[in-house]
Write a protein that holds these residues in place. Structure first.
Motif, short mmCIF file in Angstrom:
data_model
loop_
_atom_site.label_atom_id
_atom_site.label_comp_id
_atom_site.label_asym_id
_atom_site.label_seq_id
_atom_site.Cartn_x
_atom_site.Cartn_y
_atom_site.Cartn_z
N LEU A 116 0.89 -1.37 -0.13
CA LEU A 116 -0.13 -0.17 -0.02
C LEU A 116 0.95 1.06 -0.02
CD1 LEU A 116 -2.87 1.19 0.37
CD2 LEU A 116 -2.46 1.01 2.81
N LYS A 117 1.85 1.35 0.84
CA LYS A 117 2.60 2.39 1.08
C LYS A 117 3.84 2.73 0.02
CE LYS A 117 2.71 4.65 4.35
NZ LYS A 117 1.94 6.01 4.62
N GLU A 118 4.35 1.60 -0.87
CA GLU A 118 5.35 1.88 -1.75
C GLU A 118 4.85 2.71 -2.93
OE1 GLU A 118 6.57 -1.67 -3.74
OE2 GLU A 118 4.77 -2.53 -3.95
N LYS A 119 3.38 2.80 -3.30
CA LYS A 119 2.94 3.62 -4.39
C LYS A 119 3.39 5.02 -4.17
CE LYS A 119 -1.21 0.54 -4.98
NZ LYS A 119 -2.52 0.37 -4.84
N ALA A 120 3.74 5.60 -2.81
CA ALA A 120 4.09 6.75 -2.47
C ALA A 120 5.62 6.72 -2.26
CB ALA A 120 3.43 7.59 -1.27
N TRP A 121 6.55 5.82 -2.22
CA TRP A 121 7.72 5.90 -1.99
C TRP A 121 8.54 5.92 -3.39
CZ3 TRP A 121 7.46 1.52 2.09
CH2 TRP A 121 6.88 2.01 3.22
N SER A 122 9.75 6.38 -3.27
CA SER A 122 10.68 5.95 -4.43
C SER A 122 11.17 4.38 -4.43
CB SER A 122 12.03 6.83 -4.26
OG SER A 122 12.62 6.17 -3.08
N PRO A 123 11.49 3.89 -5.58
CA PRO A 123 11.71 2.31 -5.55
C PRO A 123 12.97 1.91 -4.40
CG PRO A 123 11.48 3.13 -7.72
CD PRO A 123 11.46 4.30 -6.77
N ALA A 124 13.84 3.07 -4.56
CA ALA A 124 15.00 2.56 -3.58
C ALA A 124 14.43 2.61 -2.22
CB ALA A 124 16.09 3.70 -3.81
N TYR A 125 13.65 3.38 -1.73
CA TYR A 125 13.22 3.36 -0.33
C TYR A 125 12.38 2.43 -0.14
CZ TYR A 125 11.10 5.03 4.25
OH TYR A 125 10.90 5.08 5.44
N ALA A 126 11.48 2.10 -1.19
CA ALA A 126 10.66 0.96 -0.92
C ALA A 126 11.56 -0.32 -0.82
CB ALA A 126 9.62 0.84 -2.07
N HIS A 127 12.38 -0.30 -1.56
CA HIS A 127 13.41 -1.73 -1.59
C HIS A 127 14.12 -1.81 -0.12
CE1 HIS A 127 16.27 -4.80 -2.42
NE2 HIS A 127 17.36 -3.93 -2.01
N ASN A 128 14.61 -0.81 0.33
CA ASN A 128 15.38 -0.63 1.66
C ASN A 128 14.24 -1.00 2.86
OD1 ASN A 128 17.42 0.13 0.39
ND2 ASN A 128 17.29 2.45 0.90
N MET A 275 16.76 13.60 -9.29
CA MET A 275 16.88 14.51 -7.96
C MET A 275 16.01 13.77 -6.88
SD MET A 275 18.97 16.65 -8.79
CE MET A 275 18.89 17.84 -7.08
N LYS A 276 16.65 14.13 -5.57
CA LYS A 276 15.61 13.78 -4.35
C LYS A 276 14.30 13.66 -4.37
CE LYS A 276 15.82 13.66 0.71
NZ LYS A 276 16.42 14.18 1.83
N LEU A 277 13.67 14.91 -4.60
CA LEU A 277 12.43 15.17 -4.64
C LEU A 277 11.63 14.73 -6.08
CD1 LEU A 277 12.56 18.42 -2.76
CD2 LEU A 277 12.15 16.24 -1.86
N GLY A 278 12.61 14.74 -7.03
CA GLY A 278 11.80 14.13 -8.22
C GLY A 278 11.60 12.69 -8.01
N LYS A 279 12.17 11.81 -7.50
CA LYS A 279 12.10 10.45 -7.35
C LYS A 279 10.80 10.05 -6.53
CE LYS A 279 16.79 9.21 -7.61
NZ LYS A 279 18.11 8.67 -7.11
N ARG A 280 10.18 11.08 -5.91
CA ARG A 280 8.88 10.80 -5.01
C ARG A 280 7.83 10.43 -6.15
NH1 ARG A 280 7.95 15.96 -1.17
NH2 ARG A 280 7.45 16.81 -3.35
N ARG A 281 7.23 9.35 -5.72
CA ARG A 281 5.94 8.77 -6.61
C ARG A 281 4.87 9.71 -6.61
NH1 ARG A 281 5.81 2.15 -6.67
NH2 ARG A 281 7.93 1.86 -7.11
#
Length: 407
Positions: A116-128, A275-281
């Protein structure tokens, strides 16, 4: 007055034979044994519900359920009736709870939450987040029904993480578990968020940002860098120098493809999606980042082009050139220089911010734009679109010259 049933005996039940029709042997108080024409014997209990209607509930087959066990079940059912309940409904509730306990394990609920949450996360953060769960949490808690996890279970898991010195990881996992329990409560599979009660179970971790040296420590750092460069891999040496000069985020540097760098051109545009803020879903900031390149930066990029210019990345992985290098290379180099825990790749950003303001006298807004910081207030961000491009060009060259002057 109705005649009371004579209680059954084991010998009577064993002697009873199947007939062509269903036979019932009564034990009294609603309990009786059904003998089917097929030979099967089954215990049943007849009772009257609160609405006055009669119904029955099965207690299981004989001899698997003995006469004594059937009577104990009858006693328990009569007790439920005396308390205003319904034995059949109570059994169904217990069955559902049993199914829920085995179905809604900690792993299952955590996986649902993550999806549910990974839709709003970057792929890297979701993986971590998922990797930390699989490494540290699931081995001990994954198979447990989430509503049966105890404080002690959680504490043991967190202490195990702390035992290997990963205090920050323990803190992050604790926060993740709290979110999982909150999700479980909202979806009706848990009653309580245990983590909320756990205020003092982790060892205190000093708060602060990424390790970074101060402006006054920069000369000594540069001396240590010169002394250790001969032992460094060329990519690591050039990478550390570039990080210091352009002070972008480590991932933004090591993931740079050569297609972004135009040979001899004194500027570098990082596309927004890197960029960091550009990777946000959700609601990414679609703003490219402008990096003026000093003469010193261009010289380093020229040296780097001779090494890796024929490939995809400025800093390729030595084992797989189609992947960027790991930022651990920089951390290991800083560790060998004697700066473990005192400096990091991200620390060059803090170093540049403080030194350029304190030593070179540039305004905070100008340095802040070069760090690609974004105003948190949406209204302010909508109206404040100043980029200070010309001033940033001069500042970045002045920063590079200042570093040279200390060397």
């Amino acid at each position: 007055m109705p005649r009371l049933a004579q209680p059954l005996s084991d010998s009577q039940i064993k002697r009873a034979k199947a007939q062509t029709k269903l036979v019932k042997l009564f034990d009294g108080h609603g309990l009786y044994l059904e003998i089917h024409p097929s030979g099967g014997k089954f215990w049943r209990f007849r009772y009257r519900k609160a609405d006055g209607k009669e119904t029955t509930i099965g207690f299981g087959p004989y001899p698997e359920v003995s006469l004594v066990e059937a009577r104990n079940k009858r006693t328990a059912a009569r007790r439920v009736l005396l308390e205003g309940g319904d034995p059949l409904q109570q059994r169904e509730q217990m069955r559902r709870e049993s199914v829920r306990a085995t179905e809604y394990t900690f792993r299952k609920v955590a996986t649902e939450w993550h999806q549910l949450k990974e839709k709003a996360w970057s792929p890297a953060y979701a993986h971590n987040v998922l990797h930390r769960l699989e490494l540290d949490i699931f081995p001990d808690l994954g198979r447990l029904p989430i509503d049966e996890v105890t404080h002690r279970d959680l504490i043991d898991v967190f202490r195990k993480i702390e035992a290997r010195g990963a205090h920050e990881i323990a803190k992050r996992n604790k926060a993740v578990c709290s979110q999982i329990f909150s999700y479980a409560i909202q979806t009706g599979v848990a009653q309580r968020n245990l983590v909320v009660d756990m205020k003092d179970v982790l060892q205190p971790v000093p708060s602060g940002n990424f390790p970074a040296i101060s402006s006054d420590e920069l000369p000594r750092f540069l001396q240590a860098l010169r002394s250790n460069e001969a032992c460094m891999q060329p990519l690591t040496r050039i990478g550390l120098r570039l990080l210091m000069l352009v002070f972008v985020r480590t991932s933004e540097l090591i993931e740079t493809p050569w297609t972004e760098i135009e040979e001899g051109k004194s500027e570098w545009i990082i596309p927004w999606y890197r960029m960091k803020l550009g990777k946000r879903r959700l609601n990414p900031i679609k703003k490219d980042h402008f990096v003026p390149l000093s003469r010193q930066s261009l010289q380093l990029l020229g040296d780097l082009r001779k090494l890796t210019g024929g490939g995809r990345f400025l800093f390729p992985n030595l084992r797989d050139r189609n992947r960027p290098m790991s930022n651990n290379a920089f951390l290991k180099a800083l560790e060998r220089m004697g700066y473990k825990g005192d400096m990091s790749g991200h620390g060059f950003r803090a170093l540049a911010m403080s030194t350029i303001k304190e030593k070179l006298g540039y305004r905070h807004e100008v340095v802040d734009r070069q760090l690609a910081h974004v105003e948190k207030n949406k209204v302010t961000r909508a109206y404040d679109r100043a980029e200070f491009i010309d001033e940033r060009r001069v500042m970045m060259q002045a920063w590079a010259d200042y570093i040279d002057s200390l060397s």
